[in-house]
Structures are given as structure tokens and as C-alpha cells.
Enzyme design. Structure first.
Site, PDB file in Angstrom:
ATOM      1  N   CYS A  51      66.645 -68.496 -99.384  1.00  0.00           N
ATOM      2  CA  CYS A  51      65.782 -67.716 -98.479  1.00  0.00           C
ATOM      3  C   CYS A  51      66.154 -67.983 -97.022  1.00  0.00           C
ATOM      4  CB  CYS A  51      64.322 -68.094 -98.721  1.00  0.00           C
ATOM      5  SG  CYS A  51      63.212 -67.441 -97.463  1.00  0.00           S
ATOM      6  N   CYS A  54      63.119 -69.907 -95.154  1.00  0.00           N
ATOM      7  CA  CYS A  54      62.656 -71.245 -95.520  1.00  0.00           C
ATOM      8  C   CYS A  54      63.185 -72.286 -94.522  1.00  0.00           C
ATOM      9  CB  CYS A  54      63.113 -71.599 -96.937  1.00  0.00           C
ATOM     10  SG  CYS A  54      62.025 -70.973 -98.248  1.00  0.00           S
ATOM     11  N   HIS A 114      57.485 -70.948 -99.234  1.00  0.00           N
ATOM     12  CA  HIS A 114      58.057 -69.689 -99.680  1.00  0.00           C
ATOM     13  C   HIS A 114      57.128 -68.943-100.640  1.00  0.00           C
ATOM     14  CE1 HIS A 114      61.488 -67.009-100.438  1.00  0.00           C
ATOM     15  NE2 HIS A 114      61.129 -67.018-101.704  1.00  0.00           N
ATOM     16  N   ASN A 154      54.835 -56.375 -92.710  1.00  0.00           N
ATOM     17  CA  ASN A 154      55.086 -55.548 -93.898  1.00  0.00           C
ATOM     18  C   ASN A 154      54.988 -56.478 -95.074  1.00  0.00           C
ATOM     19  OD1 ASN A 154      55.717 -53.087 -92.687  1.00  0.00           O
ATOM     20  ND2 ASN A 154      57.822 -53.744 -92.320  1.00  0.00           N
ATOM     21  N   SER A 162      61.751 -57.079 -97.103  1.00  0.00           N
ATOM     22  CA  SER A 162      62.992 -57.540 -97.719  1.00  0.00           C
ATOM     23  C   SER A 162      62.899 -58.962 -98.259  1.00  0.00           C
ATOM     24  CB  SER A 162      64.122 -57.455 -96.690  1.00  0.00           C
ATOM     25  OG  SER A 162      63.806 -58.257 -95.559  1.00  0.00           O
ATOM     26  N   HIS A 165      58.996 -64.379 -98.518  1.00  0.00           N
ATOM     27  CA  HIS A 165      58.534 -65.501 -97.691  1.00  0.00           C
ATOM     28  C   HIS A 165      57.532 -64.961 -96.661  1.00  0.00           C
ATOM     29  CE1 HIS A 165      59.401 -69.661 -96.119  1.00  0.00           C
ATOM     30  NE2 HIS A 165      58.536 -69.160 -95.252  1.00  0.00           N
ATOM     31  N   HIS A 167      55.840 -63.709 -93.740  1.00  0.00           N
ATOM     32  CA  HIS A 167      56.311 -63.525 -92.363  1.00  0.00           C
ATOM     33  C   HIS A 167      55.859 -62.190 -91.808  1.00  0.00           C
ATOM     34  CE1 HIS A 167      59.255 -61.104 -94.552  1.00  0.00           C
ATOM     35  NE2 HIS A 167      59.537 -60.507 -93.401  1.00  0.00           N
ATOM     36  N   GLN A 169      56.454 -59.572 -87.994  1.00  0.00           N
ATOM     37  CA  GLN A 169      57.416 -59.256 -86.941  1.00  0.00           C
ATOM     38  C   GLN A 169      56.690 -58.904 -85.644  1.00  0.00           C
ATOM     39  OE1 GLN A 169      60.780 -56.733 -87.800  1.00  0.00           O
ATOM     40  NE2 GLN A 169      60.292 -56.695 -89.977  1.00  0.00           N
TER      41      GLN A 169
HETATM   42  P1  H2U Z   1      60.937 -57.458 -93.252  1.00  0.00           P
HETATM   43  O1  H2U Z   1      59.675 -58.004 -92.670  1.00  0.00           O
HETATM   44  O2  H2U Z   1      60.965 -55.977 -93.237  1.00  0.00           O
HETATM   45  O3  H2U Z   1      61.278 -58.044 -94.577  1.00  0.00           O
HETATM   46  O4  H2U Z   1      62.103 -57.917 -92.279  1.00  0.00           O
HETATM   47  C1  H2U Z   1      62.503 -59.244 -92.054  1.00  0.00           C
HETATM   48  C2  H2U Z   1      63.310 -59.263 -90.787  1.00  0.00           C
HETATM   49  O5  H2U Z   1      64.138 -60.414 -90.761  1.00  0.00           O
HETATM   50  C3  H2U Z   1      64.234 -58.065 -90.665  1.00  0.00           C
HETATM   51  O6  H2U Z   1      63.829 -57.330 -89.530  1.00  0.00           O
HETATM   52  C4  H2U Z   1      65.326 -60.103 -90.091  1.00  0.00           C
HETATM   53  C5  H2U Z   1      65.620 -58.668 -90.477  1.00  0.00           C
HETATM   54  O7  H2U Z   1      66.313 -58.023 -89.454  1.00  0.00           O
HETATM   55  N1  H2U Z   1      66.363 -61.047 -90.469  1.00  0.00           N
HETATM   56  C6  H2U Z   1      66.883 -61.919 -89.521  1.00  0.00           C
HETATM   57  O8  H2U Z   1      66.523 -61.825 -88.355  1.00  0.00           O
HETATM   58  N2  H2U Z   1      67.800 -62.858 -89.891  1.00  0.00           N
HETATM   59  C7  H2U Z   1      68.287 -62.992 -91.148  1.00  0.00           C
HETATM   60  O9  H2U Z   1      69.064 -63.885 -91.414  1.00  0.00           O
HETATM   61  C8  H2U Z   1      67.866 -62.045 -92.202  1.00  0.00           C
HETATM   62  C9  H2U Z   1      66.793 -61.070 -91.841  1.00  0.00           C
HETATM   63 ZN    ZN Z   2      61.508 -68.869 -98.061  1.00  0.00          ZN
END
Ligand code: H2U
Ligand code: ZN
Length: 349
Positions: A51, A54, A114, A154, A162, A165, A167, A169
Site C-alpha cells: 500500500c 501505509c 490500513h 472518495n 483507488s 487505506h 484517506h 484529498q
Molecule cells: P483516491 O482517493 O481517488 O483513491 O486517490 C488517491 C490519490 O493518491 C490519487 O489522487 C494519489 C493519486 O494521485 N497517489 C499519490 O499521490 N502517490 C502514489 O504513490 C499513489 C497515489
Molecule cells: Zn495502507
């Protein structure tokens, strides 16, 4: 025959945006032949070595996450907005218009675990998320090139998330985007006419009626708005008309964490699954003005309709006309109100 909003088709005005939603309560009994999606599997380890969120793991860009203990913020490695965009625009007769847009995107991990989601976190742990939201709003909003800070989450693959975990934004940018711009205009017009915020007066009406209220505490109320589009859409409204998170007192921040925990537990309990949604805060623009018309609130937009797998689609008339719903906001509020505030995974048989 008198009009009965529990039985007959009608349209409702969204007081915050000025848009209408078509409500068809008589259709909620029609047979369903929609698509069945596979339920989301959600058994996960507390730590996942693959992940990118994590603690201690590396992200796609090569950066390594610290061994964080509660929350953790970083700048999105694939930001939708770039900070260093030069000013510029296109205008061909008003018909082809474009403007350079700059901004900053951040990712916020809610927990090092996670396997958790907001409803499985403690209120003090969620309070740390609230504090990080507030400090990010303050830091980003203080920049002269940032006039609006959008904090959101989301949740679930159904919402295009995606990574499970926990989180959220933040997208912060030069201009005020469409939804808060619409809400800002309506709130300003109301405030100028009445001298009170639109949501203060709306909350007063809802507290008298109670039929759409899901839960409340000393400082926040959660309800299914009269104009809800999504079946289980809710709005979390601060009782005090504050413009942003930085104005919340300590007890108000605790109360927000409490409301978020209790709401998301109820959501998970509706279908005994990790309930998907997009949620986010709406706060004043950070353009240096006080914006007394703005009233802090959060929206929750969950896609599910009548089971863990049957979702509402925004199609047909909704794309071409107005959004539409069958089950009424009052019915949905009742479903949410009757849920336990003990998470189904913690419930003892
Ligand atoms: P979601 O909340 O839609 O899953 O998006 C997670 C965000 O994490 C996504 O905008 C970012 C992606 O660009 N990301 C990183 O900044 N670094 C990474 O190593 C993978 C994902
Ligand atoms: Zn994780």
C-alpha cells in the site's frame, strides 16, 4: 384531491444551489431489474506492504512515508492542479474560452491502520483528521494564489477510490469551482435579504419538523436535505454559523468528529457493508474576504439505492433534464434514523 408529497410526483428546489430535483414517490414500489454488482470485499490487514499510503512504504514517485502515528499529509504525486501555471487565457468570441488554472493537491491519510475506515476509528482519532483539515485549510487558504480549498473523501471502489487505506484529498486552487460558487451566490443573496445565513434558517425549520433529521449533538446536526438527489444523501450542518473549520472551538471540533463517526457507522449498518460515498466540506472561499454569508457544512453523496449492490445511476432524464429520485428524503432519513450506532462489525450477536 389535495397534493401529497408522499404520494405524488413533484419537484423540490435545492435552496443552496437553485437547482431542482424531481421526486417520484409513487415509483418506489416498481420492480427492479437493474444491474447486480459483486459486493466489495473488505477484509484487510492492518498493514499492507504493497500500500502506498501505509507508514514506512514508498509511493510511486519514490518518496517514503514516515512511520506516522495518527494522520499524515503529503502533496499528491499526480496532482490534478499544478502550482506553477503561468497566467493566460483563450477567448474566441466568448465561444471558446479557457483560463490557466493553478493549484495544489494533497492527500491526507486518516490513520496508519490500513484496515480501518472512519466509522471504525475512535472519536479522538477522527478529531485529529478534523484538526488536519483545519490546519490545511488555514495554510493553503493563506496563500495569495489559493482562493478556494476543497476537502473531500472518495470511499469505496464504487466511487472510483483507488486504495482502501483510509484517506481523503484536498484540491486547492485559484478560482472558486462550480458547486461552492453556486452555493456562495445563493447564500449571499439570502444573507443580504435576511441578515442570517441560509443554513441557520433552514436548520431551524428542519429542527421543528424533525422528519429529515438523522442525528444531532450539541454543535452539529446531520439530516437528509429536503432537496436530496442521492437516495441516502446527507448534509452535516454546524449549529453556529461559522464560515470555516478554523473558527470551530475545541468542543465544536470534537462534536464534528462525533457526528462523522455516528453518521458513517449508521451508513455502514444500512446494508452491513462499508458504505461507499463521496463526501466533502463546503467552506468560505479563501480570497481574503470574511464571507459572513457562508455557513460551514459537509455533504455526503452515497451512490447506493436499495442494497449493497444496487446503485443509483444518473442517466437518461437526469443527464438531459433534472436529477430524479423515487424513495423520498423523509423515507431515507427514517432508514438512517433506525440504524444502530454500534458498527455491525462490533455488534455482538
Ligand atoms: P483516491 O482517493 O481517488 O483513491 O486517490 C488517491 C490519490 O493518491 C490519487 O489522487 C494519489 C493519486 O494521485 N497517489 C499519490 O499521490 N502517490 C502514489 O504513490 C499513489 C497515489
Ligand atoms: Zn495502507
Amino acid at each position: 384531491m389535495p397534493f401529497d408529497s408522499n404520494e405524488q410526483s413533484h419537484r423540490r428546489l435545492n435552496a443552496l444551489t437553485g437547482e431542482w430535483v424531481l421526486v417520484s414517490p409513487h415509483r418506489s414500489k416498481r420492480p427492479w431489474q437493474g444491474q447486480q454488482e459483486a459486493p466489495e470485499a473488505d477484509e484487510r490487514p492492518a498493514y499492507d506492504p504493497s500500500c502506498y499510503l501505509c507508514p514506512g512504504n514508498s509511493r510511486v514517485g519514490g518518496e517514503v512515508n514516515p512511520a506516522y502515528a495518527d494522520t499524515f499529509m503529503f502533496t499528491n504525486d499526480f496532482s490534478a492542479l499544478q502550482a506553477d501555471v503561468p497566467a493566460g487565457s483563450i477567448d474566441e468570441g466568448g465561444l471558446l474560452r479557457a483560463e490557466a488554472e493553478s493549484g495544489i493537491c494533497r492527500v491526507i491519510c486518516f490513520s496508519p491502520r490500513h484496515d480501518l475506515t472512519l466509522p471504525q476509528m475512535t472519536t479522538p482519532a477522527i478529531r485529529k483528521v478534523v484538526d488536519l483539515w483545519a490546519s490545511e485549510f488555514a495554510t493553503l487558504g493563506a496563500r495569495p494564489d489559493i482562493n478556494y480549498v476543497q476537502i473531500f473523501e472518495n470511499k469505496g471502489p464504487m466511487m472510483g477510490c483507488s486504495n482502501p487505506h483510509p484517506h481523503g484529498q484536498i484540491w486547492a486552487q485559484r478560482t472558486v469551482p462550480g458547486e461552492p460558487a453556486k452555493e456562495g451566490e445563493r447564500q449571499l443573496a439570502y444573507f443580504q435579504e435576511h441578515g442570517r445565513t441560509l443554513l441557520s434558517d433552514y436548520l431551524k425549520i428542519e429542527m421543528e419538523k424533525k422528519e429529515r433529521v438523522v442525528l444531532e449533538n450539541e454543535h452539529f446536526v446531520v439530516l437528509v436535505p429536503f432537496w436530496a438527489v442521492w437516495p441516502f444523501e446527507t448534509i452535516v450542518i454546524a449549529r453556529r454559523p461559522v464560515q470555516d473549520l478554523t473558527q470551530l472551538t475545541e468542543p465544536e471540533r470534537d462534536a464534528l468528529a462525533d457526528a462523522l463517526r455516528r453518521l458513517t457507522i449508521r451508513y455502514d449498518n444500512v446494508f452491513s457493508i462499508s458504505f461507499p460515498y463521496s463526501s466533502g466540506l463546503h467552506q468560505r472561499p479563501t480570497d481574503g474576504q470574511a464571507h459572513p454569508e457562508w455557513h460551514l457544512h459537509l455533504h455526503f453523496y452515497p451512490p447506493l439505492l436499495r442494497s449493497a449492490t444496487v446503485r443509483k445511476f444518473m442517466v437518461g432524464y437526469e443527464l438531459l433534464g433534472d436529477p430524479q429520485r423515487d424513495i423520498t428524503p423523509e423515507f431515507s432519513a427514517g432508514r438512517l434514523r433506525e440504524q444502530s450506532e454500534v458498527h455491525y462489525k462490533d455488534a455482538v450477536e
